[in-house]
Write a protein that holds these residues in place. Sequence first.
Motif, short mmCIF file in Angstrom:
data_model
loop_
_atom_site.label_atom_id
_atom_site.label_comp_id
_atom_site.label_asym_id
_atom_site.label_seq_id
_atom_site.Cartn_x
_atom_site.Cartn_y
_atom_site.Cartn_z
N GLN A 107 54.24 50.53 62.69
CA GLN A 107 53.92 50.49 63.99
C GLN A 107 52.56 49.68 64.24
N HIS A 108 52.01 49.36 62.99
CA HIS A 108 50.76 48.51 62.98
C HIS A 108 50.99 47.45 62.26
N THR A 109 50.07 46.38 62.48
CA THR A 109 49.93 44.90 61.58
C THR A 109 49.30 45.72 60.08
N ILE A 110 50.03 45.36 59.06
CA ILE A 110 49.32 45.84 57.52
C ILE A 110 48.77 44.70 57.20
N ALA A 111 47.76 44.85 56.57
CA ALA A 111 47.21 43.89 55.78
C ALA A 111 47.43 44.26 54.10
N TYR A 112 48.11 43.36 53.45
CA TYR A 112 48.33 43.30 52.02
C TYR A 112 47.44 42.64 51.37
N ASN A 113 46.59 43.32 50.42
CA ASN A 113 45.63 42.88 49.59
C ASN A 113 45.88 42.65 48.13
N TYR A 114 45.33 41.49 47.46
CA TYR A 114 45.87 41.28 46.05
C TYR A 114 44.38 40.87 45.52
N LEU A 115 44.10 41.54 44.36
CA LEU A 115 42.99 41.09 43.58
C LEU A 115 43.29 39.66 42.68
N VAL A 116 42.38 39.07 42.93
CA VAL A 116 42.56 37.57 42.32
C VAL A 116 41.09 37.42 41.16
N PRO A 117 41.32 37.36 39.96
CA PRO A 117 40.20 37.46 39.32
C PRO A 117 39.67 35.76 38.92
N ASN A 118 40.32 34.97 39.44
CA ASN A 118 39.71 33.28 39.14
C ASN A 118 40.64 32.51 40.19
N VAL A 119 40.32 31.40 40.24
CA VAL A 119 41.01 30.25 40.90
C VAL A 119 42.46 30.52 40.69
N LYS A 120 42.93 30.52 39.26
CA LYS A 120 44.31 30.40 39.03
C LYS A 120 44.98 31.37 39.82
N GLY A 121 44.27 32.68 39.62
CA GLY A 121 45.37 33.79 40.40
C GLY A 121 45.36 33.64 41.82
N LEU A 122 44.61 32.91 42.51
CA LEU A 122 44.65 32.39 43.94
C LEU A 122 45.95 31.48 44.06
N GLU A 123 45.74 30.30 43.26
CA GLU A 123 46.57 29.57 43.09
C GLU A 123 48.01 30.02 43.05
N ASN A 124 48.16 31.08 42.13
CA ASN A 124 49.61 31.51 41.91
C ASN A 124 50.01 32.37 43.29
N LEU A 125 48.96 32.91 43.96
CA LEU A 125 49.56 33.62 45.30
C LEU A 125 49.79 32.73 46.23
N VAL A 126 48.92 31.48 46.35
CA VAL A 126 49.18 30.36 47.35
C VAL A 126 50.67 29.90 47.15
N LYS A 127 50.89 29.58 45.84
CA LYS A 127 52.07 28.87 45.36
C LYS A 127 53.40 29.68 45.85
N ILE A 128 53.36 31.06 45.79
CA ILE A 128 54.45 31.96 46.28
C ILE A 128 54.39 31.86 47.81
N MET A 129 53.23 31.90 48.58
CA MET A 129 53.31 31.94 49.85
C MET A 129 54.06 30.59 50.19
N ASP A 130 53.70 29.59 49.72
CA ASP A 130 54.12 28.26 50.11
C ASP A 130 55.54 28.07 50.03
N ALA A 131 55.97 28.96 48.90
CA ALA A 131 57.54 28.74 48.51
C ALA A 131 58.34 29.52 49.39
N GLU A 132 57.65 30.66 50.06
CA GLU A 132 58.37 31.37 50.94
C GLU A 132 58.17 31.00 52.51
N GLY A 133 57.42 29.92 52.67
CA GLY A 133 57.01 29.48 53.91
C GLY A 133 56.14 30.50 54.64
N ALA A 134 55.26 31.05 53.97
CA ALA A 134 54.41 32.14 54.51
C ALA A 134 53.16 31.54 54.80
#
Length: 361
Positions: A107-134
């Motif tokens: 019933q509410h907007t949910i914020a899903y949070n992911y731990l990233v230990p370094n830039v590589k981790g965030l790049e992996n997250l962004v890569k998936i988001m881009d692939a999914e058009g998110a």
Amino acid sequence: MSLLRPRLRLFSALRNTSTQPTRRFATEARTLTSDHVRIVEVGPRDGLQNEKKSIPLEIKIQLIEKLAKTGVTTIEAGSFVPAKWVPQMASTGEILEHLIRSPPQSQHTIAYNYLVPNVKGLENLVKIMDAEGATAEMPGSPSKPATTTEISLFAAATEAFSRANTNCTIAESLERIKPIVELAKSRNIRVRGYVSVALGCPYEGPNVPPSKVAEITASLLEMGADEVSVADTTGMGTAPRTLELLRTLTAAGIANSDLALHFHDTYGQALVNTIVGLEHGIRIFDSSVGGLGGCPYSKGATGNVATEDLVHTLHSLGMHTGVNLEEMSKIGAWISNELGRANESRAGKATLARLEGSCQL
């Protein structure tokens, strides 16, 4: 007179009255009200990451889907750390893909949070988001609830823990964090910082200098973190030292609205320290369903404070969380059974016992 105010003065003898400092940091902290507490559910990430038994992806997704229906608005969903470091988090990419494609009903907007230990981790997250058009913020539709994607990153309050956990000094860890925040901001991704072992370190003991915690917290906020969770990773915190830390953070010009508190219950003090935080004006607290969690670098450290226990305590004080205690209690029992471990929530077990008793009448 409201019943709330006297109840929240349980530790009034410990504190001095002080005015809230002017906001010094240009952050985007969410609006807080005096009687509303935002709970950050960390079970799917912090709660599961140290489990020895391999947990199927399906169970992790079920846990997140169940939690999304309880009223919580922020859920730690996983961690983009190398699988060799934390094998339990190896499926985080698949979890992100699933949550983008099929976000749980809520019933509410949910914020899903992911731990990233370094830039590589965030790049992996962004890569998936881009692939999914998110994008970081996904508006809702009749078929898909609104969601946001956030990240969290860590710094430690002691040099010994920093070296053990990240293999670098505190100063080096903060330098590593800068490009992570910059990339996140360029993608409109909200950033949550953590300061670990703020009230006790397994290597340096319980007397962590509050000034050091304040210095690191300020550094994270100045870099652009939207919120910093100050963590009692070992559960060594006591009411007086929690109060001293909060006063030091206030004196450093850090607004309560930029802070969250993250308590572990190793010595049974998590709820006591929570009340100290409430009295000081903190309105964001981390917790884990069923009391899941622990710290691999701290022998004997038990899990995070149980979400059910936190919710019960907050509601008993007249605070509002929007979280359904009965549903959360059912989830705590379910995931504990799936993991083959004891349910660590007293309020959860008591709530279920009451529900079962009502069904028999």
